[in-house]
Design a protein around this motif. Structure first.
Motif, short mmCIF file in Angstrom:
data_model
loop_
_atom_site.label_atom_id
_atom_site.label_comp_id
_atom_site.label_asym_id
_atom_site.label_seq_id
_atom_site.Cartn_x
_atom_site.Cartn_y
_atom_site.Cartn_z
N UNK A 125 0.83 -1.20 0.00
CA UNK A 125 0.00 0.00 0.00
C UNK A 125 0.87 1.25 0.00
N UNK A 126 0.53 2.26 -0.80
CA UNK A 126 1.30 3.50 -0.76
C UNK A 126 1.23 4.19 0.61
N UNK A 127 0.15 3.96 1.36
CA UNK A 127 0.06 4.51 2.73
C UNK A 127 1.17 3.94 3.60
N UNK A 128 1.46 2.67 3.40
CA UNK A 128 2.51 1.99 4.17
C UNK A 128 3.88 2.53 3.79
N UNK A 129 4.11 2.70 2.50
CA UNK A 129 5.39 3.22 2.03
C UNK A 129 5.64 4.61 2.61
N UNK A 130 4.63 5.48 2.56
CA UNK A 130 4.79 6.84 3.07
C UNK A 130 5.07 6.84 4.57
N UNK A 131 4.40 5.97 5.29
CA UNK A 131 4.63 5.89 6.74
C UNK A 131 6.06 5.50 7.04
N UNK A 136 11.98 7.38 8.35
CA UNK A 136 13.42 7.37 8.03
C UNK A 136 13.90 8.71 7.48
N UNK A 137 13.00 9.67 7.35
CA UNK A 137 13.38 10.97 6.78
C UNK A 137 13.69 10.90 5.29
N UNK A 138 13.03 9.97 4.60
CA UNK A 138 13.33 9.75 3.18
C UNK A 138 12.21 10.20 2.24
N UNK A 139 11.14 10.75 2.79
CA UNK A 139 9.99 11.08 1.96
C UNK A 139 10.36 11.99 0.80
N UNK A 140 11.17 13.01 1.07
CA UNK A 140 11.51 13.99 0.03
C UNK A 140 12.32 13.39 -1.11
#
Length: 235
Positions: A125-131, A136-140
């Protein structure tokens, strides 16, 4: 694989597509995927739906196999929606104990720093990936290019749908991209999309599965990829 071949493979891509569970982290390191699959099977059986699954599907220990099997027999149904949401909630719980793949975090940041654009193409799920990425401070490094499981479960890998979505959104030709994955379904999706593939195999079983599926470029660790990227193209 030989260092020069690996150097050539990682020197090309302007866009790097990452599978999530495996190359970036072990999502179910502390929250066993086989137990999640069992829970989904038991939930179906508790509703009198034992006959929806074959014996091999019930024993697969892979929640995605269970989910896809139900979707094939009841596509687009409320049952599938509820089962998918149950899996998403289990994946979200798993993020708290997910184990980062060694060298993945610095490799992601380094690849971005040298000018490549990054996307995630996953069956999770993309919700899981974003969480997980936020933790980890990797969203950007990836946002907004996170392409995961949708309600259209026939689009899960090995279908190339999520890879094609990423390529289209990023304006990239398949030949200018690279897919990093750890399963035969990742390889098959990359082949179908026309994207070069780098396999990550953390153990001999994973490597055998990838080789049997036809993968030729495989690394047992992301460390040599990071070292080559840091050394620059002429080193």
């Amino acid at each position: 694989m030989e260092i020069e071949n690996l150097r050539d493979l990682i020197a090309r891509p302007h866009v790097v597509l990452w599978d999530f569970d495996g190359p970036i982290c072990r999502l179910f390191a502390g929250h066993a995927a086989d137990r999640v699959a069992d829970d989904l099977v038991n939930w179906l059986e508790g509703r009198g739906l034992h006959g929806l699954l074959t014996e091999s599907e019930r024993k697969s220990l892979d929640p995605h196999i269970v989910l896809r099997a139900v979707d094939r027999r009841h596509p687009g149904s409320d049952l599938v929606d509820e089962l998918e949401e149950r899996l998403t909630q289990e994946e979200l719980r798993a993020t708290s104990s997910a184990m980062p793949t060694a060298y993945a975090d610095p490799l992601i940041r380094t690849w971005q720093a040298v000018g490549s654009r990054l996307a995630i193409a996953t069956n999770n799920s993309p919700r899981v990936v974003r969480t997980y990425l936020e933790s980890r401070g990797l969203t950007s490094c990836f946002a907004p290019h996170i392409y995961g499981r949708t309600q259209q479960l026939n689009h899960l890998k090995p279908d190339p749908h999520c890879l094609n979505r990423a390529l289209s959104a990023m304006g990239s030709a398949p030949s200018d991209a690279l897919m990093i994955g750890d399963t035969p379904s990742d390889l098959l999706a990359a082949d179908a999309a026309g994207v070069p593939f780098l396999g990550y195999a953390r153990n001999e079983r994973k490597e055998k599965l990838l080789r049997d599926a036809g993968a030729t470029a495989i690394v047992p660790s992301l460390k040599p990829v990071l070292e080559l990227l840091r050394s620059g193209p002429q080193a």
